[in-house]
Design a protein around this motif. Structure first.
Motif, PDB file in Angstrom:
ATOM      1  N   LYS A  83     -31.063   7.770  38.498  1.00 16.35           N
ATOM      2  CA  LYS A  83     -31.020   6.550  37.693  1.00 16.35           C
ATOM      3  C   LYS A  83     -32.442   6.134  37.305  1.00 16.35           C
ATOM      4  CE  LYS A  83     -28.398   2.263  37.746  1.00 16.35           C
ATOM      5  NZ  LYS A  83     -27.627   1.324  38.558  1.00 16.35           N
ATOM      6  N   GLU A  84     -33.307   6.143  38.283  1.00 13.14           N
ATOM      7  CA  GLU A  84     -34.700   5.768  38.067  1.00 13.14           C
ATOM      8  C   GLU A  84     -35.348   6.665  37.012  1.00 13.14           C
ATOM      9  OE1 GLU A  84     -37.035   3.709  38.949  1.00 13.14           O
ATOM     10  OE2 GLU A  84     -38.805   4.905  38.434  1.00 13.14           O
ATOM     11  N   ARG A  85     -35.178   7.963  37.156  1.00 13.08           N
ATOM     12  CA  ARG A  85     -35.824   8.899  36.231  1.00 13.08           C
ATOM     13  C   ARG A  85     -35.274   8.748  34.805  1.00 13.08           C
ATOM     14  NH1 ARG A  85     -38.407  13.414  37.338  1.00 13.08           N
ATOM     15  NH2 ARG A  85     -37.040  14.754  36.103  1.00 13.08           N
ATOM     16  N   ASN A  86     -33.969   8.526  34.704  1.00 14.92           N
ATOM     17  CA  ASN A  86     -33.379   8.420  33.368  1.00 14.92           C
ATOM     18  C   ASN A  86     -33.698   7.096  32.686  1.00 14.92           C
ATOM     19  OD1 ASN A  86     -31.553  10.852  32.536  1.00 14.92           O
ATOM     20  ND2 ASN A  86     -31.375  10.655  34.752  1.00 14.92           N
ATOM     21  N   SER A  87     -33.994   6.092  33.509  1.00 12.14           N
ATOM     22  CA  SER A  87     -34.343   4.796  32.908  1.00 12.14           C
ATOM     23  C   SER A  87     -35.657   4.905  32.129  1.00 12.14           C
ATOM     24  CB  SER A  87     -34.446   3.722  33.987  1.00 12.14           C
ATOM     25  OG  SER A  87     -35.632   3.914  34.747  1.00 12.14           O
ATOM     26  N   ARG A  88     -36.425   5.938  32.431  1.00 14.50           N
ATOM     27  CA  ARG A  88     -37.710   6.098  31.761  1.00 14.50           C
ATOM     28  C   ARG A  88     -37.598   6.867  30.440  1.00 14.50           C
ATOM     29  NH1 ARG A  88     -39.934   7.775  37.299  1.00 14.50           N
ATOM     30  NH2 ARG A  88     -39.821   9.897  36.480  1.00 14.50           N
ATOM     31  N   ILE A  89     -36.436   7.453  30.174  1.00  9.11           N
ATOM     32  CA  ILE A  89     -36.273   8.285  28.970  1.00  9.11           C
ATOM     33  C   ILE A  89     -35.966   7.384  27.769  1.00  9.11           C
ATOM     34  CG2 ILE A  89     -34.942  10.137  27.883  1.00  9.11           C
ATOM     35  CD1 ILE A  89     -36.347  11.266  30.234  1.00  9.11           C
ATOM     36  N   THR A  90     -36.867   7.381  26.790  1.00  8.05           N
ATOM     37  CA  THR A  90     -36.648   6.517  25.615  1.00  8.05           C
ATOM     38  C   THR A  90     -36.569   7.347  24.336  1.00  8.05           C
ATOM     39  OG1 THR A  90     -39.048   6.273  25.458  1.00  8.05           O
ATOM     40  CG2 THR A  90     -37.848   4.557  26.647  1.00  8.05           C
ATOM     41  N   ASP A  91     -36.693   8.669  24.466  1.00 11.20           N
ATOM     42  CA  ASP A  91     -36.664   9.558  23.307  1.00 11.20           C
ATOM     43  C   ASP A  91     -35.366   9.357  22.511  1.00 11.20           C
ATOM     44  OD1 ASP A  91     -36.522  11.782  21.577  1.00 11.20           O
ATOM     45  OD2 ASP A  91     -37.795  12.954  22.945  1.00 11.20           O
ATOM     46  N   PRO A  92     -35.482   9.030  21.186  1.00 11.54           N
ATOM     47  CA  PRO A  92     -34.249   8.808  20.400  1.00 11.54           C
ATOM     48  C   PRO A  92     -33.346  10.042  20.350  1.00 11.54           C
ATOM     49  CG  PRO A  92     -36.211   8.848  18.986  1.00 11.54           C
ATOM     50  CD  PRO A  92     -36.700   8.816  20.389  1.00 11.54           C
ATOM     51  N   LEU A  93     -33.910  11.228  20.572  1.00  9.44           N
ATOM     52  CA  LEU A  93     -33.060  12.430  20.584  1.00  9.44           C
ATOM     53  C   LEU A  93     -32.050  12.392  21.730  1.00  9.44           C
ATOM     54  CD1 LEU A  93     -35.433  15.429  19.720  1.00  9.44           C
ATOM     55  CD2 LEU A  93     -33.857  14.188  18.236  1.00  9.44           C
ATOM     56  N   TYR A  94     -32.303  11.537  22.703  1.00  7.81           N
ATOM     57  CA  TYR A  94     -31.371  11.421  23.839  1.00  7.81           C
ATOM     58  C   TYR A  94     -30.467  10.193  23.705  1.00  7.81           C
ATOM     59  CZ  TYR A  94     -33.448  15.130  26.703  1.00  7.81           C
ATOM     60  OH  TYR A  94     -33.846  16.334  27.200  1.00  7.81           O
ATOM     61  N   ALA A  95     -30.522   9.580  22.529  1.00 10.36           N
ATOM     62  CA  ALA A  95     -29.814   8.302  22.353  1.00 10.36           C
ATOM     63  C   ALA A  95     -28.341   8.390  22.742  1.00 10.36           C
ATOM     64  CB  ALA A  95     -29.962   7.820  20.913  1.00 10.36           C
ATOM     65  N   ASN A  96     -27.711   9.520  22.448  1.00 11.43           N
ATOM     66  CA  ASN A  96     -26.271   9.618  22.703  1.00 11.43           C
ATOM     67  C   ASN A  96     -25.942  10.277  24.037  1.00 11.43           C
ATOM     68  OD1 ASN A  96     -25.599   8.429  20.217  1.00 11.43           O
ATOM     69  ND2 ASN A  96     -26.021  10.389  19.187  1.00 11.43           N
ATOM     70  N   ASN A  97     -26.967  10.481  24.848  1.00 13.24           N
ATOM     71  CA  ASN A  97     -26.753  11.204  26.095  1.00 13.24           C
ATOM     72  C   ASN A  97     -26.769  10.225  27.274  1.00 13.24           C
ATOM     73  OD1 ASN A  97     -27.120  12.755  28.462  1.00 13.24           O
ATOM     74  ND2 ASN A  97     -27.875  14.452  27.222  1.00 13.24           N
ATOM     75  N   PRO A  98     -25.616  10.084  27.960  1.00 12.50           N
ATOM     76  CA  PRO A  98     -25.545   9.094  29.046  1.00 12.50           C
ATOM     77  C   PRO A  98     -26.508   9.400  30.202  1.00 12.50           C
ATOM     78  CG  PRO A  98     -23.534  10.416  28.970  1.00 12.50           C
ATOM     79  CD  PRO A  98     -24.337  10.785  27.757  1.00 12.50           C
ATOM     80  N   ILE A  99     -26.781  10.685  30.449  1.00  7.18           N
ATOM     81  CA  ILE A  99     -27.735  11.044  31.515  1.00  7.18           C
ATOM     82  C   ILE A  99     -28.624  12.173  30.987  1.00  7.18           C
ATOM     83  CG2 ILE A  99     -28.045  11.621  33.949  1.00  7.18           C
ATOM     84  CD1 ILE A  99     -25.158  10.964  34.480  1.00  7.18           C
ATOM     85  N   PRO A 100     -29.719  11.809  30.300  1.00  4.77           N
ATOM     86  CA  PRO A 100     -30.544  12.851  29.674  1.00  4.77           C
ATOM     87  C   PRO A 100     -31.045  13.920  30.645  1.00  4.77           C
ATOM     88  CG  PRO A 100     -31.169  10.678  28.854  1.00  4.77           C
ATOM     89  CD  PRO A 100     -30.194  10.452  29.971  1.00  4.77           C
ATOM     90  N   ILE A 101     -31.498  13.496  31.805  1.00  6.66           N
ATOM     91  CA  ILE A 101     -31.989  14.493  32.772  1.00  6.66           C
ATOM     92  C   ILE A 101     -31.280  14.287  34.110  1.00  6.66           C
ATOM     93  CG2 ILE A 101     -34.220  15.069  31.727  1.00  6.66           C
ATOM     94  CD1 ILE A 101     -35.520  12.919  33.515  1.00  6.66           C
ATOM     95  N   PRO A 102     -30.101  14.877  34.216  1.00  6.55           N
ATOM     96  CA  PRO A 102     -29.287  14.643  35.414  1.00  6.55           C
ATOM     97  C   PRO A 102     -29.864  15.346  36.641  1.00  6.55           C
ATOM     98  CG  PRO A 102     -28.046  15.795  33.679  1.00  6.55           C
ATOM     99  CD  PRO A 102     -29.492  15.823  33.291  1.00  6.55           C
ATOM    100  N   ILE A 103     -29.535  14.804  37.790  1.00  4.23           N
ATOM    101  CA  ILE A 103     -29.724  15.549  39.037  1.00  4.23           C
ATOM    102  C   ILE A 103     -28.320  15.869  39.531  1.00  4.23           C
ATOM    103  CG2 ILE A 103     -30.710  15.599  41.339  1.00  4.23           C
ATOM    104  CD1 ILE A 103     -32.671  13.488  40.526  1.00  4.23           C
ATOM    105  N   ASN A 104     -27.968  17.135  39.396  1.00  4.65           N
ATOM    106  CA  ASN A 104     -26.613  17.528  39.761  1.00  4.65           C
ATOM    107  C   ASN A 104     -26.576  18.083  41.169  1.00  4.65           C
ATOM    108  OD1 ASN A 104     -23.760  18.266  38.855  1.00  4.65           O
ATOM    109  ND2 ASN A 104     -24.511  20.226  39.659  1.00  4.65           N
ATOM    110  N   LEU A 105     -25.675  17.524  41.991  1.00  4.19           N
ATOM    111  CA  LEU A 105     -25.443  18.114  43.311  1.00  4.19           C
ATOM    112  C   LEU A 105     -24.238  19.028  43.181  1.00  4.19           C
ATOM    113  CD1 LEU A 105     -26.178  14.964  45.438  1.00  4.19           C
ATOM    114  CD2 LEU A 105     -27.497  17.097  45.394  1.00  4.19           C
TER     115      LEU A 105
END
Lengths: 429, 429
Positions: free
Chosen positions: B248-270
């Motif tokens: 959550k913390e890492r994704n809150s920093r993503i502001t790139d408009p290319l990720y505008a439609n992506n709910p979790i631009p850089i996921p951490i998948n377990l």
């Protein structure tokens, strides 16, 4: 209440002291036979010989898997018992006394990783008064105490009034099919004793337990777009927390003073978690496996139903579970709980002999694990106490061992208990 | 900006239409070679033949495991590449034009369970315009589009001004050692294109990723007295929740408009959880395995350090972790992220050809997964776009397939892009 006189106590003590070497050799002989599941025949032949030496009538048979299969208390990973006979020895009393059933299992759990053992797990090595080996504590040490106790009674020429039934059973470690088979064969007595390693504590009550498996579902997706899936790991967290809440709820109902010092009288242990198979995929299944403790007076079926109903409430925790309910199955082992009134006459007899031999007050508790005693009490109509030498901390672990002195002390207490319980009317010629 | 005229577009279209059968046969031939890791040589020999047919100078070599091993971007489950050659074809331009590097991998992931496939996974069966088989989409379909594009340019006798470098690499599926080896061999260009299955979306940026393993510790005990132990399952819940908070913390920093439609631009998948091995024991270890998404402009090392620092904070969540910190390791695969300015000239060229052929506006996004493009951009100094036929939903799954029409349309767009990018000055004789 009949009570062996001090002189008799002294003679029992002498006899057992004289037979320490023989007792040690017998335990060693038993430990040296790796009687894991399916490999119990050799040790049972040895036990049968011992029983014949005690002038008992020996009944040796392989449990009938087909007959057992239909029984509600049957629980075993196998359905055939070829090579795994039960042995029962019966010595009729002279009449007028109370009968007793002595029960001990000969199956042992596997030795695990050999390199973690200081001595060969089937060596029976004796070092500093401790005998090492798989099964030494759980529970060939207890069985040796039983045989020594019977040996002392015979050696001193005592004729007991009540019948003695000695059950040497298979399959305790996997849910009690051996004792179940013995019950179905008709063996009953006024009371029973199992010398599992209680470290001399007396357990009139014992926790039962059952193994369960819960399959938690998710939906797979690529980890890079994990929001397209549903993580079974995240869902399993909710299931684990829900189960912990059930454990709390169930334990809040336990008021038995025998559990006063136990922080979780009937735990629900989650022992295995396993889900997913690829770091960058969303896992679609997580499997949980655990052990549900069952209260001494509780019915297995009631505990099962409570767990099932509790899991159904998960849909209120998370709507995902309404569409994808976790699947609960009961598998593997189960141990029926048991409860004997702490005021039961055998309790009184056993406590008194404990005091006489140990010069101390016995600790009375409810056991945190099940034995075949639950089956004997609940199904076999034979109220069963659990009391024996050895500590459970080493059972099932590498370097399992038993303090030989404890085996001999237990044998004395048990011999005196048999004499006091069954009564005796004369020395033999 | 140079732009092939409508007439040239028409001729490219005609040529590719005339060669549909040959293109299908080529893709079929490639899919029929099960080029899983370690088994890439046969398909590479086929590609080399194709490149020679395109009058390219062919360089074929097995990556040097020892040379790669010391490189900070090297990540592979193996250290020897015998039988796994890279192939590079080079066609020098006539001069004065921009060079381009085309890259496609030939390694495929294993087929998985064959009984889940409707057709043999290496059949290349064509049904209703779709070609089925492992690797059809990921990414032999894209490779075929490249070869068709180059074939059309040659077939029409066009001489490009800029150099064309075609890289047919191994090992993309396990972290890019093939492309790394090609970069270290010195191949560079003004820009690069990888036709991974983007379903015609254009990715100037791509998420990187790394695999990690976390070992969470507990302390074993018998399930009946589970309070004597510490459940690694319960501790792992806290670790999972802590990692979700990091995501959550890492994704809150993503502001790139290319990720505008992506709910979790850089996921951490377990993706994997595994702990304990006995239902009635308290588990002393739980292993978690996952994939950490890395932002296009982020350094792998920075992401690793953030994760490590975050896990160190666990001691504030639960003092247990101060004494028993979870162990973090990076293992298996990693993909370097990549970022090319959306205003990059190759973007403009590609978008224009897309519009001309598809009569539609292209979708520009940041990819949710990594490709070898990150290595080319970050390490190889060659800004790389990812654009190709096929959909990722079928990649790595049973019944992977590609719509053949898409391969041909992609070939047209790519051919026109090469012409516009590299420029051409004359038809060959």
């Amino acid at each position: 209440m009949p009570n062996p006189k001090a002189e008799l106590r002294e003679r029992i003590h002498e006899w057992i002291t004289l037979h320490r070497e023989a007792g040690t050799a017998l335990l060693q002989q038993m430990v040296r036979i790796a009687s894991t599941q399916g490999n119990e025949k050799e040790v049972q032949l040895l036990v049968a010989d011992q029983l014949r030496g005690l002038r008992m009538d020996v009944d040796m048979w392989e449990p009938d898997g087909e007959e057992l299969a239909g029984h509600p208390y049957f629980c075993s990973p196998r359905s055939r018992f070829a090579g795994s006979p039960n042995v029962v020895g019966v010595r009729k009393g002279t009449g007028g006394g109370r009968s007793i059933l002595l029960n001990g299992h000969v199956d042992v759990v596997p030795e695990g990783q050999r390199n973690q053992w200081a001595y060969d797990p089937y060596s029976g090595e004796v070092v500093d008064g401790k005998l090492y080996g798989r099964g030494s504590t759980d529970m060939k040490g207890g069985n040796t105490a039983l045989l020594l106790a019977l040996g002392a009674i015979q050696g001193l020429g005592l004729k007991l009034k009540g019948d003695v039934i000695f059950q040497s059973v298979v399959e305790e470690e996997s849910g009690g099919a051996g004792t179940l088979a013995a019950i179905l064969r008709g063996y009953r007595a006024d009371a029973a004793l199992i010398p599992e390693p209680t470290n001399f504590r007396i357990f009139p009550k014992q926790q039962g337990s059952m193994w369960f498996r819960i399959e938690v579902k998710g939906r797979s997706a690529h980890g890079g777009t994990r929001y397209e899936g549903v993580s079974a790991i995240e869902k399993s967290i909710k299931v684990v927390q829900h189960i912990l809440a059930l454990e709390k709820e169930r334990n809040s109902r336990i008021t038995d003073p025998l559990y006063a010092n136990n922080p979780i009288p009937i735990p629900i242990n989650l022992g295995v978690i396993q889900g997913g198979n690829w770091p960058s995929s969303v896992p679609d299944t997580v499997k949980l496996e655990g052990r549900m403790g069952v209260a001494p007076e509780e019915k297995l079926q009631d505990a099962k139903e409570e767990m099932l109903g509790w899991l159904e409430q998960l849909k209120d925790v998370d709507p995902w579970f309404a569409e994808h309910p976790p699947e609960l199955t009961w598998f593997g082992a189960q141990w029926v709980p048991g409860s004997v009134d702490p005021e039961h006459p055998l309790m009184q007899v056993l406590m008194e002999q404990f005091r006489a031999v140990k010069q101390d007050e016995p600790v009375i508790e409810a056991s945190p694990w099940g034995t075949d005693g639950g089956l004997l009490t609940q199904l076999g109509d034979t109220p069963c106490l659990v009391f024996g030498p050895g500590i459970t901390q080493v059972a099932h672990y590498p370097n399992e061992h038993i303090v030989l002195e404890d085996v001999f002390v237990a044998a004395e207490i048990i011999a005196l208990t048999l004499i006091a319980w069954c009564g005796f009317d004369r020395m033999e010629a």
